[in-house]
Design a protein around this motif. Structure first.
Motif, PDB file in Angstrom:
ATOM      1  N   ARG A   4      63.683 -29.630 -12.012  1.00  7.93           N
ATOM      2  CA  ARG A   4      64.608 -28.731 -11.334  1.00  7.93           C
ATOM      3  C   ARG A   4      63.931 -27.374 -11.083  1.00  7.93           C
ATOM      4  O   ARG A   4      63.212 -26.869 -11.943  1.00  7.93           O
ATOM      5  N   GLU A 248      77.574 -31.172  -1.164  1.00 11.63           N
ATOM      6  CA  GLU A 248      78.341 -32.082  -2.018  1.00 11.63           C
ATOM      7  C   GLU A 248      78.961 -33.242  -1.254  1.00 11.63           C
ATOM      8  O   GLU A 248      79.389 -34.241  -1.861  1.00 11.63           O
ATOM      9  N   THR A 278      75.253 -28.627  -7.829  1.00 12.38           N
ATOM     10  CA  THR A 278      74.686 -29.128  -9.083  1.00 12.38           C
ATOM     11  C   THR A 278      75.146 -30.552  -9.356  1.00 12.38           C
ATOM     12  O   THR A 278      74.381 -31.384  -9.870  1.00 12.38           O
ATOM     13  N   ASP A 279      76.404 -30.845  -9.003  1.00 15.10           N
ATOM     14  CA  ASP A 279      76.918 -32.195  -9.200  1.00 15.10           C
ATOM     15  C   ASP A 279      76.118 -33.209  -8.384  1.00 15.10           C
ATOM     16  O   ASP A 279      75.744 -34.275  -8.899  1.00 15.10           O
ATOM     17  N   ALA A 281      73.065 -32.875  -7.334  1.00 12.08           N
ATOM     18  CA  ALA A 281      71.730 -32.941  -7.933  1.00 12.08           C
ATOM     19  C   ALA A 281      71.708 -33.907  -9.118  1.00 12.08           C
ATOM     20  O   ALA A 281      70.792 -34.734  -9.249  1.00 12.08           O
ATOM     21  N   ASP A 282      72.724 -33.829  -9.980  1.00 19.41           N
ATOM     22  CA  ASP A 282      72.790 -34.715 -11.143  1.00 19.41           C
ATOM     23  C   ASP A 282      72.917 -36.170 -10.716  1.00 19.41           C
ATOM     24  O   ASP A 282      72.260 -37.071 -11.275  1.00 19.41           O
ATOM     25  N   ARG A 283      73.759 -36.428  -9.733  1.00 14.81           N
ATOM     26  CA  ARG A 283      73.999 -37.806  -9.286  1.00 14.81           C
ATOM     27  C   ARG A 283      72.770 -38.384  -8.580  1.00 14.81           C
ATOM     28  O   ARG A 283      72.433 -39.560  -8.759  1.00 14.81           O
ATOM     29  N   ASP A 285      69.657 -37.467  -9.151  1.00 13.53           N
ATOM     30  CA  ASP A 285      68.630 -37.671 -10.174  1.00 13.53           C
ATOM     31  C   ASP A 285      68.862 -38.986 -10.918  1.00 13.53           C
ATOM     32  O   ASP A 285      67.908 -39.746 -11.169  1.00 13.53           O
ATOM     33  N   ALA A 286      70.096 -39.278 -11.241  1.00 12.78           N
ATOM     34  CA  ALA A 286      70.392 -40.531 -11.936  1.00 12.78           C
ATOM     35  C   ALA A 286      70.097 -41.738 -11.049  1.00 12.78           C
ATOM     36  O   ALA A 286      69.527 -42.742 -11.514  1.00 12.78           O
TER      37      ALA A 286
END
Length: 436
Positions: A4, A248, A278-279, A281-283, A285-286
């Motif tokens: 990040r 998003e 950020t949400d 980004a997290d999704r 990345d997973a």
């Protein structure tokens, strides 16, 4: 999986460029080796090319110039599905490339004073198609079709010799050449091939070219730099790169799939997501971690995505995302937001731009009708991708009658005198002297 980078507070442009992820590729360091290989080809010709094939490709080509029967055989044995796909790509890229050829134009500056502009193709080009980790018949299509659309009359293609194919280039490369009507094909690769195009190799009937294009590794890029004073070259291609601007509203699975698709090219390939969410980004990345582990080139993809050249960049808003993208000047830019055209309006620097969820970079690699030979490493700030214009030269044609010349006679004479070139002015005055 992806590191990040928090740029929610943006620095100045110069500092921003220094912070952005880039692969560690140094063309300058590769330049001496490339120059040595080119000098060897210039001095020893075919013998040098054979020795370089043995050294770098692990095979001694029986024929540096590929026999026409081998090209024809490759087409005859080509998988029908691949042939159909290549024919689709050729047709679409041909239409897209034809649209890039500028029409002739003229402007009348005054009665009898006309300047015309026409576009002339170069006579001969050398097109390079890399070997290495993948097979790139699509690069044959992109290079050859653009040159043909420009009207180039003489086209030569080079691709490295392959040990598993008896010292010939990969048969799918040869088949693509056959589909495009190119019969001058050489089994040579790397810096030596670029040098052979630039200087010619009389022993195998390879005449020097006017323009050299095509992607390749760092030594190919260095070789282009080395011969740039002798021939025109396209951009120095480095590792491929994708930058995705998304908010998003974007689908994290599609973004992850696109990042992984570019990472499979090379361990140094760059995959970058720029987002204000950020949400998301997290999704992403997973999803990237899951897809990267499941893909065929998992080890290569993992290296690329874990490298310093790949990252998720967090920004405050989409205006900041566009600024980050312009500082990066990506080879491939995807925009997946609620307002794609609004973001596009803020973008100035990119090799090619893909709008919306249904225009992935992989479409541009094959059948979008655009060209996939694009500037990398930030070069999109100053150079364009490959196209018909790469092989064209604008020429000005000046038509003045006597009255039109007389109207600017005094101005030309005055400027010639100011520059200390009185004979220039006298050449104008001579046209108005009385006949003797």
């Amino acid at each position: 999986m992806l590191r990040r980078l928090d740029l929610t507070t943006l620095p100045g442009d110069q500092e921003l460029r220094a912070l952005l992820p880039r692969p560690a590729v140094d063309v300058e360091r590769a330049l001496p080796a490339a120059q040595e290989l080119i000098a060897d080809v210039r001095e020893r010709g075919a013998d040098a090319l054979v020795a370089q094939a043995e050294r770098f490709d692990g095979v001694r080509p029986a024929d540096l110039r590929v026999p026409s029967e081998a090209v024809e055989r490759a087409l005859a044995e080509l998988d029908p599905a691949v042939r159909t796909a290549l024919e689709t790509a050729i047709a679409r890229v041909r239409v897209g490339s034809a649209a890039q050829v500028p029409p002739p134009s003229s402007v009348e500056l005054a009665p009898g004073a006309v300047v015309e502009l026409r576009w002339q193709p170069v006579d001969r080009v050398g097109l390079y198609v890399p070997g290495g980790k993948a097979v790139y018949p699509s690069s044959v299509v992109m290079n050859v079709v653009a040159a043909q659309a420009a009207g180039v009359g003489s086209i030569a293609v080079a691709s490295p010799a392959q040990a598993e194919h008896g010292g010939l280039p990969h048969p799918t490369i040869l088949a693509a050449c056959a589909l495009l009507g190119v019969d001058e094909v050489y089994a040579m690769g790397g810096a030596g091939a670029i040098g052979a195009f630039a200087h010619g190799v009389p022993g195998i009937g390879l005449e020097p070219v006017d323009v050299v294009t095509g992607p390749g590794n760092v030594f190919v890029a260095a070789a282009k730099r080395a011969v740039a004073g002798r021939v025109r070259v396209d951009a120095e291609a480095g590792p491929t790169e994708i930058l995705v601007i998304a908010d998003e509203s974007a689908d994290p699975e599609l973004i992850a799939a696109d990042l992984v698709s570019q990472a499979e090219h090379d361990e140094l390939a760059a995959a970058v997501l720029v987002t204000d969410s950020t949400d998301l980004a997290d999704r992403v990345d997973a999803s990237v971690a899951r897809r990267a582990a499941a893909t065929a080139a998992a080890e290569r993809v993992a290296t690329s995505l874990a490298g310093e050249q790949s990252a998720i960049v967090l920004v405050a808003d989409l205006e900041a995302a566009a600024r980050v993208s312009d500082a990066y000047a990506p080879e491939h830019l995807e925009i997946q937001t609620r307002d794609d055209d609004g973001v596009l309006a803020r973008i100035r620097h990119a090799g090619a731009i893909f709008l919306g969820a249904h225009a992935p970079v992989s479409l541009g690699d094959y059948a979008a009708g655009s060209n996939h030979v694009l500037p990398t490493g930030g070069q999109a700030r100053r150079v364009a991708g490959l196209g018909a214009a790469t092989f064209l030269r604008p020429q000005q044609v000046v038509r003045y009658d006597r009255a039109a010349l007389e109207a600017v006679r005094a101005d030309v004479v005055a400027l010639a005198g100011a520059e200390g070139l009185p004979a220039h002015g006298e050449a104008i005055d001579a046209r108005f002297e009385e006949a003797r």
